[in-house]
Design a protein around this motif. Structure first.
Motif, short mmCIF file in Angstrom:
data_model
loop_
_atom_site.label_atom_id
_atom_site.label_comp_id
_atom_site.label_asym_id
_atom_site.label_seq_id
_atom_site.Cartn_x
_atom_site.Cartn_y
_atom_site.Cartn_z
N GLY A 1 -17.59 10.66 -11.33
CA GLY A 1 -16.18 10.44 -11.08
C GLY A 1 -15.73 9.03 -11.40
N TYR A 2 -16.55 8.29 -12.15
CA TYR A 2 -16.21 6.89 -12.40
C TYR A 2 -14.91 6.75 -13.20
N GLN A 3 -14.63 7.70 -14.11
CA GLN A 3 -13.39 7.61 -14.87
C GLN A 3 -12.17 7.81 -13.97
N SER A 4 -12.30 8.71 -12.99
CA SER A 4 -11.21 8.92 -12.03
C SER A 4 -11.00 7.67 -11.18
N ARG A 5 -12.11 7.01 -10.81
CA ARG A 5 -11.97 5.78 -10.01
C ARG A 5 -11.31 4.68 -10.82
N ILE A 6 -11.64 4.57 -12.11
CA ILE A 6 -10.97 3.59 -12.96
C ILE A 6 -9.49 3.91 -13.03
N ASN A 7 -9.15 5.18 -13.19
CA ASN A 7 -7.75 5.60 -13.21
C ASN A 7 -7.07 5.24 -11.90
N ALA B 1 0.83 -1.21 0.00
CA ALA B 1 0.00 0.00 0.00
C ALA B 1 0.87 1.25 0.00
N GLN B 2 0.46 2.19 -0.81
CA GLN B 2 1.14 3.47 -0.86
C GLN B 2 0.10 4.56 -1.09
N SER B 3 0.38 5.71 -0.57
CA SER B 3 -0.48 6.86 -0.82
C SER B 3 -0.28 7.28 -2.27
N VAL B 4 -1.38 7.51 -2.96
CA VAL B 4 -1.33 7.88 -4.36
C VAL B 4 -1.73 9.34 -4.48
N VAL B 5 -0.84 10.14 -5.02
CA VAL B 5 -1.14 11.54 -5.26
C VAL B 5 -1.60 11.67 -6.70
N PRO B 6 -2.80 12.22 -6.90
CA PRO B 6 -3.29 12.33 -8.28
C PRO B 6 -2.36 13.14 -9.16
N SER B 7 -2.19 12.70 -10.37
CA SER B 7 -1.37 13.42 -11.33
C SER B 7 -2.12 14.64 -11.82
N SER B 8 -1.42 15.72 -11.97
CA SER B 8 -2.07 16.91 -12.51
C SER B 8 -2.10 16.87 -14.03
N THR B 9 -1.35 15.95 -14.60
CA THR B 9 -1.33 15.83 -16.05
C THR B 9 -1.93 14.49 -16.46
N LYS B 10 -3.03 14.56 -17.17
CA LYS B 10 -3.66 13.35 -17.68
C LYS B 10 -3.74 13.48 -19.19
N LYS B 11 -3.68 12.36 -19.84
CA LYS B 11 -3.74 12.34 -21.30
C LYS B 11 -5.07 11.74 -21.72
N ARG B 12 -5.75 12.41 -22.61
CA ARG B 12 -7.03 11.92 -23.12
C ARG B 12 -6.76 10.79 -24.11
N ILE B 13 -7.42 9.64 -23.87
CA ILE B 13 -7.28 8.50 -24.77
C ILE B 13 -8.66 7.88 -24.98
N THR B 14 -8.73 6.97 -25.90
CA THR B 14 -9.92 6.16 -26.07
C THR B 14 -9.55 4.75 -25.65
N ILE B 15 -10.39 4.16 -24.81
CA ILE B 15 -10.11 2.82 -24.31
C ILE B 15 -11.40 2.00 -24.37
N ARG B 16 -11.28 0.77 -24.73
CA ARG B 16 -12.44 -0.11 -24.78
C ARG B 16 -12.43 -0.99 -23.53
N LEU B 17 -13.53 -0.94 -22.78
CA LEU B 17 -13.67 -1.72 -21.56
C LEU B 17 -14.92 -2.58 -21.66
N ASP B 18 -14.92 -3.68 -20.96
CA ASP B 18 -16.11 -4.53 -20.92
C ASP B 18 -17.27 -3.76 -20.31
N GLU B 19 -18.48 -4.03 -20.81
CA GLU B 19 -19.66 -3.30 -20.34
C GLU B 19 -19.88 -3.45 -18.84
N ASP B 20 -19.62 -4.65 -18.31
CA ASP B 20 -19.86 -4.86 -16.88
C ASP B 20 -18.88 -4.05 -16.03
N ILE B 21 -17.69 -3.81 -16.52
CA ILE B 21 -16.71 -2.99 -15.81
C ILE B 21 -17.20 -1.55 -15.74
N ILE B 22 -17.63 -1.03 -16.90
CA ILE B 22 -18.13 0.35 -16.95
C ILE B 22 -19.36 0.48 -16.06
N ALA B 23 -20.27 -0.47 -16.13
CA ALA B 23 -21.49 -0.41 -15.32
C ALA B 23 -21.17 -0.40 -13.83
#
Length: 112
Positions: free
Chosen positions: A85-91, A55-77
């Motif tokens: 904030g679901y995209q941030s949680r996935i990140n 376990a480590q403390s994670v400091v959010p990055s101030s620089t994010k890159k916009r991409i397109t990613i394909r995820l399974d429907e159940d993961i997105i749901a």
């Protein structure tokens, strides 16, 4: 998981909020009673010694890159059910995985 949504507050707002914890009742409980309460809570997850090793403390990055990613429907749901904030949680999940793998790789490279 709890159906409550996450509320974002500033540091100042957090300082002004009153604790909803009944500290006297908590201090009156034995360790066994606290363990029973944890076991009965569907949202509680035990963290073992192995988890604390990586376990480590994670400091959010101030620089994010916009991409397109394909995820399974159940993961997105799953992540969308938790609310905004679901995209941030996935990140965050991916970042935690990467950090854990880096630590694992470092330990493997140090092993004889």
């Amino acid at each position: 998981m709890s159906e409550n949504t996450t509320t974002k507050v500033s540091d100042d707002e957090l300082k002004e909020m009153e604790s909803q914890t009944d500290w006297k009742a908590l201090q009156a409980k034995t360790d066994a009673e606290i363990q029973q309460d944890i076991a009965a809570d569907p949202d509680a997850h035990a963290l073992d010694a192995d988890w604390f090793q990586v376990a480590q403390s994670v400091v959010p990055s101030s620089t994010k890159k916009r991409i397109t990613i394909r995820l399974d429907e159940d993961i997105i749901a799953y992540f969308k059910r938790e609310g905004d904030g679901y995209q941030s949680r996935i990140n965050d999940v991916l970042k935690t995985f990467v950090i854990a793998k880096r630590i694992q790789d470092e330990r493997s490279s140090r092993s004889p």
